[in-house]
Design a protein around this motif. Structure first.
Motif, PDB file in Angstrom:
ATOM      1  N   MET A   1       1.066  -1.139  -0.219  1.00 13.32           N
ATOM      2  CA  MET A   1       0.217  -0.141  -0.066  1.00 13.32           C
ATOM      3  C   MET A   1       0.762   1.083  -0.289  1.00 13.32           C
ATOM      4  N   ALA A   2       0.406   2.417  -0.794  1.00 15.22           N
ATOM      5  CA  ALA A   2       1.304   3.199  -1.171  1.00 15.22           C
ATOM      6  C   ALA A   2       0.819   4.443   0.178  1.00 15.22           C
ATOM      7  N   ALA A   3       1.757   5.022   0.881  1.00 20.83           N
ATOM      8  CA  ALA A   3       1.708   6.058   2.009  1.00 20.83           C
ATOM      9  C   ALA A   3       0.622   7.033   1.177  1.00 20.83           C
ATOM     10  N   LYS A   4      -0.049   7.544   1.884  1.00 22.38           N
ATOM     11  CA  LYS A   4      -1.242   8.334   1.904  1.00 22.38           C
ATOM     12  C   LYS A   4      -0.284   9.622   2.358  1.00 22.38           C
ATOM     13  N   SER A   5       0.421  10.243   2.828  1.00 19.02           N
ATOM     14  CA  SER A   5       1.150  11.180   3.524  1.00 19.02           C
ATOM     15  C   SER A   5       2.830  10.729   4.055  1.00 19.02           C
ATOM     16  N   LYS A   6       3.384  11.348   3.782  1.00 20.83           N
ATOM     17  CA  LYS A   6       4.716  10.585   4.039  1.00 20.83           C
ATOM     18  C   LYS A   6       5.381  12.061   4.671  1.00 20.83           C
ATOM     19  N   VAL A   7       5.486  12.311   6.147  1.00 21.82           N
ATOM     20  CA  VAL A   7       6.139  13.406   6.604  1.00 21.82           C
ATOM     21  C   VAL A   7       7.833  13.514   6.488  1.00 21.82           C
ATOM     22  N   LEU A   8       8.683  14.229   6.589  1.00 20.65           N
ATOM     23  CA  LEU A   8       9.949  13.985   6.701  1.00 20.65           C
ATOM     24  C   LEU A   8      10.449  14.952   7.818  1.00 20.65           C
ATOM     25  N   TRP A   9      10.951  14.298   8.445  1.00 18.76           N
ATOM     26  CA  TRP A   9      11.058  15.183  10.218  1.00 18.76           C
ATOM     27  C   TRP A   9      13.282  15.660  10.662  1.00 18.76           C
ATOM     28  N   VAL A  10      13.690  16.779  10.673  1.00 14.99           N
ATOM     29  CA  VAL A  10      14.392  17.227  11.073  1.00 14.99           C
ATOM     30  C   VAL A  10      14.620  17.527  11.814  1.00 14.99           C
ATOM     31  N   VAL A  11      15.562  18.269  12.541  1.00 11.53           N
ATOM     32  CA  VAL A  11      16.129  18.698  13.861  1.00 11.53           C
ATOM     33  C   VAL A  11      16.734  20.173  13.145  1.00 11.53           C
ATOM     34  N   ASN A  12      17.740  20.289  12.315  1.00 11.15           N
ATOM     35  CA  ASN A  12      18.759  21.805  12.005  1.00 11.15           C
ATOM     36  C   ASN A  12      18.929  20.849  11.101  1.00 11.15           C
ATOM     37  N   TYR A  13      19.015  21.551  10.066  1.00  9.80           N
ATOM     38  CA  TYR A  13      19.844  21.956   8.011  1.00  9.80           C
ATOM     39  C   TYR A  13      20.953  22.939   8.423  1.00  9.80           C
ATOM     40  N   ASP A  14      22.092  22.523   7.514  1.00  4.56           N
ATOM     41  CA  ASP A  14      23.043  23.394   7.349  1.00  4.56           C
ATOM     42  C   ASP A  14      21.986  24.221   6.503  1.00  4.56           C
ATOM     43  N   ARG A  15      21.319  23.580   5.281  1.00 10.74           N
ATOM     44  CA  ARG A  15      20.830  24.843   4.393  1.00 10.74           C
ATOM     45  C   ARG A  15      19.514  24.321   3.950  1.00 10.74           C
ATOM     46  N   LEU A  16      18.478  25.179   3.988  1.00  7.06           N
ATOM     47  CA  LEU A  16      17.348  24.840   3.328  1.00  7.06           C
ATOM     48  C   LEU A  16      17.638  24.185   1.801  1.00  7.06           C
ATOM     49  N   ASP A  17      17.901  24.440   1.198  1.00 12.08           N
ATOM     50  CA  ASP A  17      17.894  24.435   0.241  1.00 12.08           C
ATOM     51  C   ASP A  17      18.380  22.557  -0.382  1.00 12.08           C
ATOM     52  N   ASP A  18      19.387  22.198   0.733  1.00 12.00           N
ATOM     53  CA  ASP A  18      19.603  20.850   0.209  1.00 12.00           C
ATOM     54  C   ASP A  18      18.580  20.260   1.670  1.00 12.00           C
ATOM     55  N   PHE A  19      18.138  20.498   2.215  1.00 11.53           N
ATOM     56  CA  PHE A  19      17.019  19.672   2.959  1.00 11.53           C
ATOM     57  C   PHE A  19      15.306  20.006   1.562  1.00 11.53           C
ATOM     58  N   TYR A  20      15.170  20.837   1.115  1.00 11.32           N
ATOM     59  CA  TYR A  20      14.332  20.993   0.494  1.00 11.32           C
ATOM     60  C   TYR A  20      14.819  20.305  -1.123  1.00 11.32           C
ATOM     61  N   ALA A  21      15.424  20.094  -1.362  1.00 11.98           N
ATOM     62  CA  ALA A  21      15.977  18.907  -2.500  1.00 11.98           C
ATOM     63  C   ALA A  21      15.424  17.188  -1.912  1.00 11.98           C
ATOM     64  N   LYS A  22      16.335  17.337  -0.926  1.00 12.19           N
ATOM     65  CA  LYS A  22      16.076  15.530  -0.193  1.00 12.19           C
ATOM     66  C   LYS A  22      14.212  15.550   0.199  1.00 12.19           C
ATOM     67  N   ALA A  23      14.003  16.107   0.685  1.00 13.64           N
ATOM     68  CA  ALA A  23      12.516  16.225   0.902  1.00 13.64           C
ATOM     69  C   ALA A  23      11.825  15.871  -0.078  1.00 13.64           C
ATOM     70  N   ILE A  24      12.024  16.857  -1.107  1.00 17.94           N
ATOM     71  CA  ILE A  24      11.615  16.677  -3.010  1.00 17.94           C
ATOM     72  C   ILE A  24      12.426  15.400  -3.740  1.00 17.94           C
ATOM     73  N   ASP A  25      12.811  14.758  -3.402  1.00 21.22           N
ATOM     74  CA  ASP A  25      13.351  13.277  -3.864  1.00 21.22           C
ATOM     75  C   ASP A  25      12.888  12.591  -3.505  1.00 21.22           C
ATOM     76  N   VAL A  26      12.220  12.163  -1.969  1.00 19.11           N
ATOM     77  CA  VAL A  26      11.948  11.375  -1.826  1.00 19.11           C
ATOM     78  C   VAL A  26      10.146  11.136  -1.452  1.00 19.11           C
ATOM     79  N   GLY A  27       9.753  12.526  -2.177  1.00 15.79           N
ATOM     80  CA  GLY A  27       8.174  12.295  -2.394  1.00 15.79           C
ATOM     81  C   GLY A  27       7.241  12.918  -1.134  1.00 15.79           C
TER      82      GLY A  27
END
Length: 240
Positions: A1-27
């Motif tokens: 069953m495909a997940a209806k929602s997928k939430v990626l948690w983070v503490v701190n990131y070095d660069r917002l753009d990097d975390f954004y790219a990872k979140a987009i990449d993993v869906g």
């Protein structure tokens, strides 16, 4: 069953753009960002891609600091479009964020009531150790639970400190549901989290996803922590 929602948690990131790219990449469909980051900037960026943004934090159990956090989140609700908030009460003897002490029910209620008043239709959740009151008996669970829409046991099977429980993702998933139910959470609103991603394997992460499927829970939460995450694990998050 495909997940209806997928939430990626983070503490701190070095660069917002990097975390954004990872979140987009993993869906990911949403991110949960600790509230000491620049949430206003993150909200605008993720909303532009159609992702929801939740704040999270283990707030101080000292009144002034606790209610300062509540006011900060209320402002983010009203003025920046934050989609919700997950409070993380923990036990930490001697620390200002130790909630495992008697006499804090009133403060917990004030904190949650402030957030609910600021965001009547926004998502409020509670996360903490997967054993809940069986680990932290003095946390004012009912006061935190009363205003919450979702309950998020941290059903991690391994962390930077070692094995948790029996190190079995499915067992910890189900134990988390049982212990949070016995602590007072409504079963239909319990959604166990998976992690820590930096300490797990793709095989174990797939077992976490399988446990969610077995319970017909279509919402997955992945806690990235601050450790390096193997690419095979990111691939498992992506395919979940």
């Amino acid at each position: 069953m495909a997940a209806k929602s997928k939430v990626l948690w983070v503490v701190n990131y070095d660069r917002l753009d990097d975390f954004y790219a990872k979140a987009i990449d993993v869906g990911a469909t949403a991110v949960a960002i600790r509230s000491d980051n620049n949430l206003a900037t993150a909200i605008a960026k993720f909303h532009g891609a159609g992702l929801k943004v939740y704040g999270w934090r283990w707030p101080s159990s000292q009144t002034d600091a606790c209610m300062k956090e509540a006011a900060k989140i209320a402002d983010l609700f009203g003025n920046y479009g934050l989609d919700g908030y997950f409070v993380d009460p923990e036990g930490a003897p001697g620390k200002p964020y130790d909630w495992d002490r008697p006499g804090l029910a009133g403060l917990a209620a004030d904190f949650m009531n402030t957030l609910r008043a600021a965001g009547p239709d926004l998502r409020l959740g509670v996360t903490s150790h997967y054993l809940a009151k069986f680990c932290f008996p003095n946390i004012p669970w009912s006061a935190f639970f009363e205003r919450a829409d979702v309950y998020l046991p941290q059903s991690y099977w391994r962390s930077t400190e070692g094995i948790i429980g029996h190190g079995d993702p499915a067992d910890n998933y189900n134990v988390g549901i049982d212990r949070w139910k016995k602590t007072g959470a409504a079963v239909a609103k319990i959604v166990p989290m998976g992690g820590e991603l930096g300490s797990t394997t793709a095989k174990d992460l797939n077992a976490y996803v399988a446990a969610a499927n077995a319970q017909s829970i279509g919402e997955l939460h992945f806690y990235a922590s601050e450790s390096a995450v193997k690419q095979t694990v990111w691939d498992a998050v992506k395919s979940a």
